[in-house]
Scaffold this active site. Structure first.
Site, PDB file in Angstrom:
ATOM      1  CG  ASN A  46      -2.039  -0.969   1.182  1.00  0.00           C
ATOM      2  OD1 ASN A  46      -2.308  -1.561   0.143  1.00  0.00           O
ATOM      3  ND2 ASN A  46      -2.710  -1.164   2.304  1.00  0.00           N
ATOM      4  NE  ARG A 373      -7.591  -2.090 -10.008  1.00  0.00           N
ATOM      5  CZ  ARG A 373      -6.568  -1.267 -10.220  1.00  0.00           C
ATOM      6  NH1 ARG A 373      -5.564  -1.650 -10.950  1.00  0.00           N
ATOM      7  NH2 ARG A 373      -6.557  -0.050  -9.686  1.00  0.00           N
ATOM      8  NE  ARG A 403      -3.180   5.417  -9.663  1.00  0.00           N
ATOM      9  CZ  ARG A 403      -3.218   6.648 -10.171  1.00  0.00           C
ATOM     10  NH1 ARG A 403      -2.237   7.081 -10.914  1.00  0.00           N
ATOM     11  NH2 ARG A 403      -4.255   7.421  -9.939  1.00  0.00           N
ATOM     12  CG  HIS A 433     -14.075   2.938 -11.164  1.00  0.00           C
ATOM     13  ND1 HIS A 433     -14.838   2.945 -10.005  1.00  0.00           N
ATOM     14  CD2 HIS A 433     -12.943   2.250 -10.854  1.00  0.00           C
ATOM     15  CE1 HIS A 433     -14.194   2.309  -9.054  1.00  0.00           C
ATOM     16  NE2 HIS A 433     -13.052   1.870  -9.524  1.00  0.00           N
ATOM     17  CE1 TYR A 466      -8.678  -6.997  -3.136  1.00  0.00           C
ATOM     18  CE2 TYR A 466      -9.771  -5.351  -4.485  1.00  0.00           C
ATOM     19  CZ  TYR A 466      -8.617  -5.877  -3.943  1.00  0.00           C
ATOM     20  OH  TYR A 466      -7.413  -5.276  -4.196  1.00  0.00           O
ATOM     21  NE  ARG A 562     -11.455  -1.135   1.646  1.00  0.00           N
ATOM     22  CZ  ARG A 562     -10.532  -0.663   0.809  1.00  0.00           C
ATOM     23  NH1 ARG A 562      -9.281  -0.536   1.196  1.00  0.00           N
ATOM     24  NH2 ARG A 562     -10.850  -0.304  -0.421  1.00  0.00           N
ATOM     25  CG  HIS A 590     -13.786  -3.316  -3.339  1.00  0.00           C
ATOM     26  ND1 HIS A 590     -14.390  -3.504  -4.562  1.00  0.00           N
ATOM     27  CD2 HIS A 590     -12.822  -2.380  -3.534  1.00  0.00           C
ATOM     28  CE1 HIS A 590     -13.799  -2.723  -5.460  1.00  0.00           C
ATOM     29  NE2 HIS A 590     -12.858  -2.029  -4.870  1.00  0.00           N
TER      30      HIS A 590
END
Length: 684
Positions: A46, A373, A403, A433, A466, A562, A590
């Site tokens: 992270n 992703r 990213r 997204h 997730y 979160r 998530h």
């Protein structure tokens, strides 16, 4: 704590306090021992991404000669860079203490992590042979010389800085690159009940004489360094190049981005450190952080399990969704009612099954899907390729600028394009997204739509760790709106109108404001008024101000956030009716879930969007209403389970001290309780 007029917490500092919650998991004695090591790896990974992106952005602002106060929540860029570095140094120090304590506990479990000085004859031959056969052929060694330019160092690699000294004072320096391709942990032969692991850099230290035997020296030492570079992508303006070509070049150029962080072994000689900083061009505005012997600690995410299931979380078996079978037609089932899939508690196989069925069904004419992703080995992508080969009209909007996943997405985009899939590479000025799919199937001479909308990526790997909601539906009203979003990808100069879903960048702020205003109106009229929100992050000032307004009107607001939370709850006259908790546990929380009381007739939405400026203004996002009454009740139950967590919930407040929520009630650990909730559903 730095803040602007006590109204907002700075975004970057809030993120660092989120990462401190991850570090708390590594420190928690109730977390299985090897899992604690892996949380250390997550904490470090992270931090790497934070420096590549957020720290790099602040540094760019500073180097442009701007204060940046308007962009940085009222803080000057220089002040924020200093604050970040101070916090990170403290966190790194804490992480080293945690690592040391874990290593001691591993010893009690007969698991020994060896340094080069711990190696005995028992393992000598194995290590020497492993070095010669596996490590040595892959080594990249750079001899350092002030007269020769230093090659660009990769921020995906760690390096050992080697100092060779002799009595005449002619020191020589070198760098050994520990590439990402090398196994970081080498499991050595067991001895009795004892298990042994050595890190690759300690094998290198053990074999320094084998590497540098052509040089004359009296002593030799090695210390680790790591560099983190600006990870933002810069695009050239060559009009002859396609977007994919420009992006591919930009991803390659990322390795030569400006350095933003330099981490070094605090035991390194000062003259060696000075030499490195000089030759690498590291200056005072880069974050220079002392660390331990090994600071590529993201590698601990892949620490070997050694067969010690007792030191790991119990693996959960993903559950079936009641009423939804993988052995029957998904389309026929969801034609009658909506179903909610909640991974990882439910299996991701339902999404793959949906796409596989669409690929094979002769009556399916079109498939449209957004991809952000993908997994390394993606059954989602293979299903779409399969569909195209079966003559379906397949349209994929793939976000190539996801990213650090750009290269993987480019690879799959090329494969799908080669199979005849019609590709959209995002929208100019916006990231796509949203997570959605719509299928058109011919039934009785008409086209009927089926689809799904999700809070998370269509990724088999992340679906195991997730938590995400996916709504499987044949609701014609919702899917008609979803189809319009795909029209927007094709004709994005036109602003479409939607009757049911809420979309960014055109409507999210206005529609959410309307929902909040309705709660304010109800509160002022003495009617039930509450808002329940679950998301990853909230940093948009306008959304925060609106929640403050609702709080002042008496609307009761419960928030589960979160990550970043720039909102300050519990302040008299501003946010006294807002409570915020954060849950960090085995799975990464998530889901995005928005609940508005609506005078005891709740309006409930799932969403791909957090309440951040980028999600509201510079991304294509979809917030989807839930109309099925059973699913609405289920989502309210799930929110309440999380809200009542008193094991892994932390209280978010102005002090940002990450205190655990403690009370005298029955212990509830939300993620475990959620699994039990679905078990009971199957049994009932």
């Amino acid at each position: 704590m730095l803040k602007q007029k006590n109204r907002y917490i700075n975004r970057e500092l809030s993120w660092l306090h989120f990462n401190a919650r991850v570090l708390q998991e590594a420190a928690d004695n109730n977390v299985p021992l090897i899992e604690r090591l892996r949380f250390l790896g997550i904490f470090s990974n992270n931090l790497d991404e934070f420096f590549k992106v957020r720290y790099a952005t602040v540094k760019r602002i500073y180097e442009a000669g701007k204060e940046g106060k308007s962009q940085l929540g009222g803080l000057k860029a220089e002040e924020l860079l200093e604050a970040i570095t101070k916090i990170v140094i403290d966190q790194q120090s804490e992480s080293l203490k945690i690592l040391s304590s874990i290593e001691v506990e591993l010893e009690y479990q007969n698991i020994h992590i060896l340094n080069e000085s711990d190696i005995t004859e028992i393992h000598h031959d194995f290590i020497k042979n492993y070095f010669l056969q596996v490590i040595s052929p892959a080594l990249v060694i750079i001899i350092l010389n002030e007269e020769v330019a230093l090659p660009e160092l990769k921020d995906s690699a760690a390096y050992l800085t080697v100092k060779m000294s002799n009595t005449n004072g002619n020191d020589r320096f070198a760098l050994i690159e520990i590439s990402k391709a090398m196994d970081r942990f080498i499991v050595l032969p067991s001895v009795g009940d004892s298990q042994y692991i050595i890190m690759v850099d300690n094998i290198l230290r053990y074999c320094l004489d084998d590497i540098f035997n052509i040089f004359d020296y009296d002593s030799i030492s090695a210390h680790m360094i790591k560099i983190t570079r600006d990870g933002e992508l810069d695009f050239d303006s060559d009009l002859s190049k396609s977007f994919v070509e420009k992006l591919s070049a930009s991803v390659k150029d990322r390795n030569s981005g400006e350095p933003v962080r330099f981490v070094y072994d605090k035991k390194i000689d000062q003259d060696t450190l000075d030499f490195l900083l000089n030759i690498m061009g590291i200056d005072s505005q880069d974050s220079i952080i002392p660390g331990g012997r090994y600071h590529n600690r993201r590698d601990y995410m892949d620490f070997p399990s050694l067969g010690r299931t007792d030191l790991l979380y119990d693996k959960i078996k993903p559950l079936p969704v009641k009423g939804l079978s993988l052995q029957k037609s998904i389309f026929n089932t969801i034609a009658n009612k909506d179903y909610l899939v909640y991974t990882p508690y439910h299996t991701f196989s339902y999404i793959v099954k949906f796409l596989r069925e669409a690929a094979l069904d002769p009556n399916v004419k079109t498939i449209k899907i957004t991809i952000y992703r993908l997994a390394q080995i993606s059954h989602v992508a293979s299903s779409l390729i399969n569909a195209a080969k079966n003559g379906k009209e397949v349209t994929v909007s793939i976000e190539l600028r996801a990213r650090f996943d750009e290269a993987a997405n480019i690879n799959y985009a090329e494969q799908m394009q080669g199979a005849g899939v019609k590709m959209f590479f995002g929208v100019t000025g916006l990231k796509v997204h949203c997570k959605m799919c719509v299928v058109e199937r011919e039934e009785e001479g008409k086209l009927k739509r089926y689809g799904f909308i999700s809070t998370g990526n269509f990724n088999e790997s992340t679906a195991k760790v997730y938590t995400d909601f996916t709504l499987l539906t044949a609701n014609s009203k919702i899917l008609k709106d979803i189809n319009k979003v795909f029209d927007f990808f094709r004709v994005n100069y036109k602003v479409y109108r939607y009757k049911h879903i809420i979309t960014s960048p055109h409507y999210t702020k206005t529609k959410l404001f309307n929902l909040i205003d309705n709660e304010i109106l109800n509160a002022n009229s003495g009617k039930p008024a509450y808002i329940k929100l679950k998301m990853n992050s909230i940093s948009n000032n306008d959304m925060i101000k609106k929640l403050y307004e609702a709080s002042r009107a008496g609307v009761q607001i419960q928030m589960i956030v979160r990550g970043i939370c720039c909102l300050i709850p519990g302040v008299n006259g501003m946010s006294e009716n807002i409570e915020v908790i954060s849950i960090v546990d085995k799975f990464l929380e998530h889901t995005r879930l928005f609940v508005f009381a609506n005078n005891d007739d709740p309006k409930i939405y799932i969403s791909s969007a957090d309440w951040m400026t980028r999600n509201i203004h510079t991304r294509v996002e979809v917030t989807c209403p839930i109309y099925d009454e059973n699913i609405k009740k289920e989502l309210l139950d799930l929110f309440d389970i999380c809200w009542n967590d008193n094991v892994k919930a932390r209280v978010i407040n102005e002090t940002q001290d990450n205190n655990y929520l403690k009370n005298d009630k029955k212990k509830i650990r939300a993620q475990f309780e959620t699994y039990n909730y679905y078990l009971k559903k199957l049994e009932s």
